[in-house]
Write an enzyme that holds these catalytic residues in place. Structure first.
Site, short mmCIF file in Angstrom:
data_model
loop_
_atom_site.label_atom_id
_atom_site.label_comp_id
_atom_site.label_asym_id
_atom_site.label_seq_id
_atom_site.Cartn_x
_atom_site.Cartn_y
_atom_site.Cartn_z
N TRP A 142 -5.73 0.85 -2.81
CA TRP A 142 -6.72 0.49 -3.84
C TRP A 142 -6.06 -0.07 -5.10
O TRP A 142 -6.74 -0.63 -5.94
CB TRP A 142 -7.58 1.71 -4.22
CG TRP A 142 -6.73 2.91 -4.57
CD1 TRP A 142 -6.42 3.93 -3.73
CD2 TRP A 142 -6.06 3.19 -5.81
NE1 TRP A 142 -5.59 4.82 -4.36
CE2 TRP A 142 -5.35 4.40 -5.64
CE3 TRP A 142 -6.00 2.55 -7.05
CZ2 TRP A 142 -4.59 4.97 -6.65
CZ3 TRP A 142 -5.23 3.10 -8.05
CH2 TRP A 142 -4.54 4.30 -7.85
N ASN A 143 -4.75 0.10 -5.30
CA ASN A 143 -4.20 -0.19 -6.63
C ASN A 143 -4.06 -1.68 -6.93
O ASN A 143 -4.14 -2.09 -8.08
CB ASN A 143 -2.89 0.57 -6.89
CG ASN A 143 -1.77 0.14 -5.98
OD1 ASN A 143 -2.01 -0.34 -4.88
ND2 ASN A 143 -0.56 0.31 -6.44
N LYS A 166 -8.26 -3.78 6.99
CA LYS A 166 -8.93 -2.61 6.42
C LYS A 166 -8.42 -2.36 5.00
O LYS A 166 -7.32 -1.85 4.79
CB LYS A 166 -8.65 -1.35 7.27
CG LYS A 166 -9.36 -0.12 6.72
CD LYS A 166 -8.67 1.14 7.13
CE LYS A 166 -8.56 2.20 6.07
NZ LYS A 166 -9.24 2.09 4.81
N SER A 220 0.90 4.85 0.85
CA SER A 220 1.85 5.93 0.58
C SER A 220 2.86 6.10 1.72
O SER A 220 2.57 5.78 2.87
CB SER A 220 1.08 7.24 0.39
OG SER A 220 0.36 7.53 1.56
N GLU A 241 5.05 -1.23 3.47
CA GLU A 241 5.29 -1.33 2.02
C GLU A 241 4.83 0.00 1.46
O GLU A 241 3.63 0.24 1.30
CB GLU A 241 4.46 -2.48 1.42
CG GLU A 241 4.88 -3.86 1.89
CD GLU A 241 6.19 -4.32 1.27
OE1 GLU A 241 6.69 -3.68 0.34
OE2 GLU A 241 6.74 -5.32 1.75
N LEU A 242 5.78 0.90 1.17
CA LEU A 242 5.40 2.29 0.87
C LEU A 242 5.65 2.67 -0.59
O LEU A 242 5.83 1.81 -1.44
CB LEU A 242 6.12 3.21 1.85
CG LEU A 242 5.95 2.83 3.33
CD1 LEU A 242 6.75 3.75 4.25
CD2 LEU A 242 4.48 2.81 3.73
N CYS A 275 3.33 0.80 -7.40
CA CYS A 275 4.46 1.33 -6.62
C CYS A 275 5.78 0.98 -7.30
O CYS A 275 6.78 1.66 -7.07
CB CYS A 275 4.42 0.75 -5.22
SG CYS A 275 4.30 -1.04 -5.23
N GLU A 376 6.28 10.85 -6.74
CA GLU A 376 5.81 9.56 -7.26
C GLU A 376 4.77 9.80 -8.36
O GLU A 376 3.84 10.57 -8.19
CB GLU A 376 5.18 8.75 -6.12
CG GLU A 376 4.90 7.31 -6.52
CD GLU A 376 4.33 6.47 -5.38
OE1 GLU A 376 3.72 7.03 -4.45
OE2 GLU A 376 4.48 5.24 -5.46
P1 NAP Z 1 -2.77 5.76 0.91
O1 NAP Z 1 -3.52 7.01 0.69
O2 NAP Z 1 -1.58 5.81 1.78
O3 NAP Z 1 -3.83 4.71 1.50
C1 NAP Z 1 -3.49 3.39 1.80
C2 NAP Z 1 -4.44 2.86 2.85
O4 NAP Z 1 -4.29 3.63 4.05
C3 NAP Z 1 -5.91 2.95 2.47
O5 NAP Z 1 -6.59 1.84 3.05
C4 NAP Z 1 -6.35 4.24 3.15
O6 NAP Z 1 -7.71 4.26 3.43
C5 NAP Z 1 -5.54 4.18 4.42
N1 NAP Z 1 -5.28 5.47 5.06
C6 NAP Z 1 -5.28 6.71 4.50
N2 NAP Z 1 -4.95 7.63 5.44
C7 NAP Z 1 -4.74 6.96 6.60
C8 NAP Z 1 -4.37 7.35 7.91
N3 NAP Z 1 -4.15 8.62 8.23
N4 NAP Z 1 -4.25 6.39 8.86
C9 NAP Z 1 -4.45 5.09 8.54
N5 NAP Z 1 -4.82 4.65 7.32
C10 NAP Z 1 -4.94 5.57 6.36
O7 NAP Z 1 -2.30 5.09 -0.45
P2 NAP Z 1 -3.17 4.81 -1.75
O8 NAP Z 1 -3.39 6.08 -2.46
O9 NAP Z 1 -4.36 3.97 -1.40
O10 NAP Z 1 -2.18 3.86 -2.57
C11 NAP Z 1 -1.16 4.34 -3.36
C12 NAP Z 1 0.16 4.31 -2.60
O11 NAP Z 1 0.44 2.99 -2.16
C13 NAP Z 1 1.33 4.70 -3.49
O12 NAP Z 1 2.20 5.55 -2.79
C14 NAP Z 1 2.00 3.36 -3.79
O13 NAP Z 1 3.37 3.47 -4.11
C15 NAP Z 1 1.78 2.64 -2.52
N6 NAP Z 1 1.88 1.19 -2.71
C16 NAP Z 1 2.98 0.53 -2.23
C17 NAP Z 1 3.12 -0.84 -2.43
C18 NAP Z 1 4.31 -1.60 -1.92
O14 NAP Z 1 4.25 -2.83 -1.87
N7 NAP Z 1 5.39 -0.94 -1.51
C19 NAP Z 1 2.13 -1.54 -3.12
C20 NAP Z 1 1.03 -0.84 -3.61
C21 NAP Z 1 0.91 0.53 -3.38
P3 NAP Z 1 -8.79 4.93 2.45
O15 NAP Z 1 -8.37 4.61 1.05
O16 NAP Z 1 -10.06 4.26 2.84
O17 NAP Z 1 -8.75 6.38 2.76
#
Ligand code: NAP
Length: 474
Positions: A142-143, A166, A220, A241-242, A275, A376
Site C-alpha cells: 500500500w505504501n 493484486k 514485507s 522487493e522486500l 522501504c 523495520e
Molecule cells: P505486506 O503485508 O507484506 O503486504 C504486501 C502485499 O502482500 C499486499 O498486497 C498484501 O495484501 C499481500 N499479502 C499479505 N499477506 C500475504 C500472503 N500471506 N500471501 C500473499 N500475499 C500477501 O506489506 P505491506 O505492509 O503492504 O507493505 C510494507 C512492506 O513492504 C514493508 O516491509 C516495506 O519495506 C516493503 N516494501 C518494499 C519495497 C521494495 O521495493 N523493496 C517497496 C515498498 C514496500 P493485503 O494488503 O491485501 O493484505
C-alpha cells in the site's frame, strides 16, 4: 475487478477510507478463489497473442498508457493521497515515477536482444534468444500503491508476459484507475487482470497454479519468505522487493547542512513509510550535537496534516497498526535510555484527531539494543546513533539481515569508493538521499530481496534465456 477485459462485481464490497479523515473515499469489490482462477485462465489464453506481437506493437500500447497517465496525473495523485494518506507533494512524485516507468519500458520493449556465440566446432551455430516467462502473478503493497505496480507491469508487458495483478486491499483505488487506463488504451482482453481481495484467497490459486510461471512481489520480508517457500512446488521464478532498514551515516567531514537536508528527505518522505527510509542515522561523535541541533530545528518546522492541503509536508500514516508499531519503538527506546528531542506521540489536536497522525520525532542517545535499530520502522521517527570510526560504523551498518538502501555523507573521495563497496546493500547513496532512478537497478541483497526492478535490469526477471544450437553442413 477487471478480468478478461471486463469490469466485474462480486457481492463482497470493501469501503476504502481516507486515513486523514476517516471518510469513505470509494469502494471496491473483493474477489475470491474462483475469480482468481478465472483471471489465470484469461491471462493464459491471452499469452500467445500478446507475446506474438512485435516489440514495436507492444511498445505502441505502452506509449498509449503513458499518454493517458499524463492526462490524469493530478487526479491520480489525489487518489493516492486520499487512499493512503501521504502528502500531495509525495503523491505527485509517485505519479511522475509511474509515468516514467511506463515510458522507459515502452522504449525498452524494442531492445530485448539475444546473443550469437562462437561455437567450438566449425559446423555449429549457437545463439541465445530471450523469451517472456509467460503468465505473471504480481503482488504489491500500500505504501506506493501506484508506482510499485508500474515497476512490474511496465517490464512484464514490454517483453510479452500477461499478468494477474493484486494490489494491497488497503489502498487499491489508484490501481483501479490504472486499469481503467489499460482498458482505454485498448490492451487486448486477458493481457492485464486486476484482482483485489483477501491475500489468502488470491495468493493460494496463484501460487498453486502451474500456469503462473513467475511471482513478482513487493512487500514485507515476512510475506516474501512465505511466497518463496510456496513457489517451490511449481518451481516458479520469483522477484522479491522486500523490507529494509537503511543506515544513514554522517561522517565528520560531511557538509552538515546537506546531510540534515538529506535526512529530512530520506526519513520523512511518505511519512516515513518507505522501504528505503533512513532508519538508523549514525552521526560521528565530533559533530553529533551540532547535527542533532540543526536537525531538531528542521524537524520541528515540518508541517503535519491532511495530505490534500498543499501547505502540509507530512501526511497521515496509513493505519492504526502503523501508529502503534512506531509508538512501541519510541517507548522501547526511551525505556532503554534514549531521549526524545522532538515529538514522540500521536497527534490528536483538532482535525488531526480524526486521522492517523504521528508527530515527526527525533530521538537521541539511541543504542543498538533498542528495537528501532533492528525492527523495520515504518513511520516518521529519526533515531540518532553516535559512532567514532569508519570501521565501527561499517560493522554496525552491516549487522542486520536487511540489505536494501544505504546512505552516507562525506567529502573524502577514497571513502566514497571504499565504503560504497563494503556496504552490504543493493543501493548506496553518497551525499544523495534519493539515489533511485527509472534507468537504475532498484533492489536489495540479503533478506531484502531477489532480482532488480528498473532500467534494462528490470526486463531480466520477466525473460527466459533459450539456447539454440544448429548443426549445419559445411
Ligand atoms: P505486506 O503485508 O507484506 O503486504 C504486501 C502485499 O502482500 C499486499 O498486497 C498484501 O495484501 C499481500 N499479502 C499479505 N499477506 C500475504 C500472503 N500471506 N500471501 C500473499 N500475499 C500477501 O506489506 P505491506 O505492509 O503492504 O507493505 C510494507 C512492506 O513492504 C514493508 O516491509 C516495506 O519495506 C516493503 N516494501 C518494499 C519495497 C521494495 O521495493 N523493496 C517497496 C515498498 C514496500 P493485503 O494488503 O491485501 O493484505
Amino acid at each position: 475487478m477487471y478480468i478478461n477485459g471486463e469490469w466485474l462485481k462480486t457481492n463482497k464490497k470493501l469501503d476504502i477510507k481516507n486515513p486523514a479523515t476517516g471518510d469513505v473515499v470509494d469502494h471496491v469489490f473483493l474477489v475470491g478463489k474462483a475469480e482468481t482462477e478465472y483471471a489465470i485462465q484469461a491471462a493464459e489464453a491471452a499469452f500467445p497473442l500478446w507475446s506474438g506481437l512485435t516489440a514495436e506493437q507492444r511498445s505502441g500500447y505502452l506509449q498509449k498508457v503513458v499518454n493517458k497517465l499524463e492526462e490524469k496525473k493530478e487526479y491520480l495523485a489525489q487518489v493516492i493521497t486520499k487512499e493512503m494518506g501521504k502528502s500531495i507533494h509525495n503523491a505527485r512524485y509517485e505519479v511522475d515515477n509511474t509515468v516514467s516507468f511506463f515510458k522507459w519500458y515502452a522504449e525498452e520493449a524494442r531492445r530485448v536482444y539475444g546473443d550469437t556465440i562462437p561455437a567450438s566446432s566449425p559446423n555449429r551455430r549457437i545463439s541465445a534468444i530471450r523469451q517472456p516467462v509467460g503468465v505473471v502473478g504480481a503482488i504489491t503493497p500500500w505504501n506506493f500503491p501506484l508506482s510499485m505496480g508500474a515497476r512490474k507491469l511496465g517490464p512484464a508487458l514490454a517483453v510479452g508476459c500477461t499478468i494477474i495483478f493484486k494490489p494491497s486491499s488497503e489502498a487499491p483505488l489508484s490501481s483501479v484507475e490504472l486499469f481503467k487506463i489499460f482498458d482505454e488504451a485498448g490492451l487486448p482482453k486477458g493481457v492485464v487482470n486486476l484482482v483485489i481481495g483477501s491475500s489468502g484467497e488470491i495468493a493460494g490459486p496463484l501460487m498453486e497454479s502451474k500456469v503462473v510461471r513467475k511471482i513478482s512481489f513487493t512487500g514485507s520480508t515476512e510475506v516474501g519468505k512465505i511466497l518463496i517457500r510456496q513457489s517451490a512446488d511449481t518451481v516458479k521464478k520469483v522477484s522479491m522487493e522486500l523490507g529494509g532498514h537503511a543506515p544513514f551515516i554522517v561522517f565528520e567531514d560531511a557538509d552538515i547542512d546537506l546531510a540534515v537536508e538529506g535526512t529530512i528527505i530520506s526519513k520523512f518522505s511518505s511519512t516515513g513509510q518507505q522501504c528505503v527510509c533512513a532508519n538508523r542515522i549514525y552521526v560521528h561523535d565530533t559533530i553529533y550535537d551540532e547535527f542533532a541541533k540543526r536537525l531538531h530545528e528542521k524537524v520541528a518546522a515540518l508541517k503535519v496534516g491532511n495530505g490534500l492541503d498543499e501547505s502540509n509536508e507530512i501526511g497521515a500514516m496509513a493505519n492504526e497498526n502503523g501508529i502503534e508499531k512506531v509508538h512501541d519503538q519510541v517507548i522501547d527506546a526511551v525505556n532503554k535510555g534514549a531521549r526524545i528531542l522532538y515529538g514522540g506521540s500521536r497527534l490528536s489536536d483538532g482535525n488531526l484527531g480524526k486521522g492517523y497522525f504521528y508527530s515527526p520525532t527525533l530521538l537521541v542517545d539511541v543504542k543498538e539494543n533498542m528495537k528501532i535499530c533492528f525492527e523495520e520502522t515504518f513511520g516518521p521517527i529519526a533515531p540518532l546513533i553516535r559512532f567514532n570510526s569508519e570501521e565501527e560504523v561499517l560493522k554496525m551498518a552491516n549487522n542486520i539481515e536487511y540489505g536494501l538502501a544505504s546512505y552516507f555523507y562525506t567529502n573524502d573521495l577514497s571513502r566514497m569508493y571504499r565504503l560504497s563497496e563494503k556496504l552490504e546493500y543493493g543501493m548506496v547513496g553518497v551525499n544523495d538521499p534519493a539515489p533511485f532512478a527509472v534507468q537504475g537497478p532498484f533492489g536489495g541483497v540479503k533478506e531484502s530481496g531477489l532480482g532488480r526492478e528498473g532500467g534494462r535490469y528490470g526486463l531480466d526477471d520477466y525473460l527466459e534465456t533459450k539456447l539454440i544450437s544448429v548443426a549445419i553442413r559445411l
